[in-house]
Design an enzyme around this catalytic site. Structure first.
Site, mmCIF file in Angstrom:
data_model
loop_
_atom_site.group_PDB
_atom_site.id
_atom_site.type_symbol
_atom_site.label_atom_id
_atom_site.label_comp_id
_atom_site.label_asym_id
_atom_site.label_seq_id
_atom_site.Cartn_x
_atom_site.Cartn_y
_atom_site.Cartn_z
ATOM 1 N N GLU A 42 -8.527 4.028 4.878
ATOM 2 C CA GLU A 42 -8.082 3.473 3.681
ATOM 3 C C GLU A 42 -8.011 4.657 2.692
ATOM 4 O OE1 GLU A 42 -7.379 0.539 2.895
ATOM 5 O OE2 GLU A 42 -8.384 -0.879 4.540
ATOM 6 N N GLU A 52 0.858 -1.082 0.051
ATOM 7 C CA GLU A 52 0.108 0.050 -0.055
ATOM 8 C C GLU A 52 0.937 1.401 -0.135
ATOM 9 O OE1 GLU A 52 -2.499 -1.085 3.323
ATOM 10 O OE2 GLU A 52 -3.037 -2.867 2.373
HETATM 11 ZN ZN LIG Z 1 -3.979 -2.509 4.534
#
Ligand SMILES: [Zn+2]
Length: 465
Positions: free
Chosen positions: A399, A186
């Protein structure tokens, strides 16, 4: 001699190509299961290794992203057709998206004015570059910035961060913590955190100054250093840490490497292995052999325990991608149990206001809620552990971009827009947190002091007169 040299060069290039997992000709499919039969079919496809899934957990109505190799495509499509599950190809060649995500340093956008010491935000940086940058900041701001090592990883890398403290003399500490890259692939996570640090050190905006200076900040852009390095050297889409202690043969992986890692965001010692986690080392959500089995997990737990003895933890922010969410604790509970978390209603309000603010700049929509509502139920995550163990006033899992268009492969050109909107949201978060009475700004206390002086002066004048 020339021939030997040439051979060495070819050999080293070949070695690099062989080591880095190649997604040439892989397609990325999007599917939405509309029945339990569809969900079962997806499970079967995952277990048989015909597709690699970007989604850790799926249920009826949820978007699923599946990578399929050219070799498996026919079998994948025929199984879907048989079960009447529609799938749309989003990318025709995943390797091309991986190659173009991060422009090399020599084609850096020279028009970009956003740089701070050796860091820019028009590309993604590897671990070494990020750690060097942290050292540069400590050297440039010796009174404010100190480097900190919270522990070491499975492969013995330092988990390095910085402390930013504008008021070292202050004894009544309010603490903020930024956690980056618990999941290796990420990449937008450390790119966001480094930007927040840049803003803390350089912004002249009064709200940013208050946010930076009212708290003692502990910032760790990469808490999973082995996994992060691995995404640069071997496997762009690696998620877990690099523990090889649970090795087993996994049918799903041609290199048989899938079991060499634990999902750190399932490994924390709070309701460990109860829901949304796997005891299978071949799974991307493998929770480890026991709670806090991993050195990275234990380092964070110990560090946060120490911090909670040292001051009051106001913020714990864990940055992930993708899906655009503010997730509020706890992740193992259902909607009718939301009040399990202390001050849930306030955290929810803070998150809602932050998300609203994020959307104002470019219209990027973030959803808000407990994990079971907005993502899926899970257990053993860091931000839940911190909330439960330290009662951090605001503990969020954020997120970041996007909604799956590029997913983990968010182009570098989106880093700055992402960072600008996230910073808007965080400033709003801080204003709301203060408004709700969780802490008083230092500028606020000086205002009180000023008022007292004015009153005393008034008394003095009236007595003299
Ligand atoms: Zn994650």
């Amino acid at each position: 001699m020339k021939i030997i040299l040439c051979f060495v060069i070819i050999a080293s290039v070949a070695k690099t190509n062989a080591e880095y997992k190649n997604y040439l000709g892989y397609k990325l499919y999007k599917a939405v299961p509309t029945s339990e039969d569809h969900v079962n079919l997806l499970l079967k496809i995952q277990n048989s290794g015909i597709g690699e899934f970007w989604t850790d957990y799926y249920r009826v109505g949820d978007d699923v992203r599946i990578m399929v190799s050219p070799k498996n495509e026919e079998s994948f499509l025929s199984q879907l057709k048989e079960s009447k599950l529609e799938a749309k190809s989003i990318f025709e060649d995943l390797q091309q998206i991986i190659d173009t995500q991060n422009p090399p340093a020599n084609v850096r956008n020279v028009r970009s004015t956003e740089s701070f010491h050796s860091m820019t935000w028009d590309r993604y940086y590897d671990l070494e570059a990020i750690n060097t940058w942290l050292d540069e900041l400590a050297a440039a701001y010796p009174k404010v910035v100190t480097t900190v090592v919270m522990g070491t990883s499975v492969e013995n890398r330092e988990i390095k961060g910085i402390k930013i403290d504008y008021h070292p003399e202050q004894t009544d500490k309010k603490i903020g913590f930024l956690e980056g890259t618990l999941h290796a692939r990420e990449w937008i996570s450390p790119a966001t955190i480094t930007w927040i640090v840049k803003e803390f050190l350089t912004s002249t905006d009064s709200d940013v100054r208050a946010f930076a200076e009212n708290l003692e900040w502990h910032v760790f852009p990469v808490v999973n250093p082995d996994g992060y390095v691995y995404t640069f050297t071997d496997h762009r889409l690696w998620r877990k840490n690099r523990s090889q202690a649970n090795f087993t043969t996994c049918a799903t992986n041609v290199n048989d490497d899938m079991s060499n890692g634990v999902d750190l965001n399932r490994n924390f010692d709070f309701v460990w292995m109860t829901v949304g986690a796997s005891n299978d080392p071949c799974s991307n959500t493998f929770a480890g052999p026991s709670a806090a089995s991993e050195p990275e997990t234990r380092a964070i737990q110990q560090y946060m325990t120490n911090l909670s003895n040292h001051g009051e933890i106001i913020y714990y922010l864990s940055f992930h991608s993708y899906t655009q969410l503010f997730i509020v604790p706890y992740s193992h509970i259902t909607t009718n149990q939301v009040l399990t978390a202390n001050n849930y209603a306030n955290m929810y309000e803070i998150a809602i206001r932050s998300a609203e603010k994020v959307s104002q700049r470019y219209g990027t929509h973030y959803r808000v809620g407990i994990s079971a509502e907005v993502l899926y139920p899970m257990s053993g995550s860091s931000f839940d552990w911190v909330k439960n163990h330290t009662d951090a006033k605001v503990s969020f899992l954020i997120e970041l971009r996007d909604l799956g268009e590029f997913g983990f492969l968010l182009p570098a050109s989106q880093i700055i827009p992402n960072n600008l909107e996230v910073m808007d949201g965080l400033i709003e978060m801080d204003k709301t947190t203060k408004k709700l009475g969780y802490y008083h700004s230092r500028s606020g206390s000086s205002t009180i002091l000023q008022s007292v002086i004015v009153v005393l002066l008034g008394l003095f004048v009236s007595i003299v007169l």
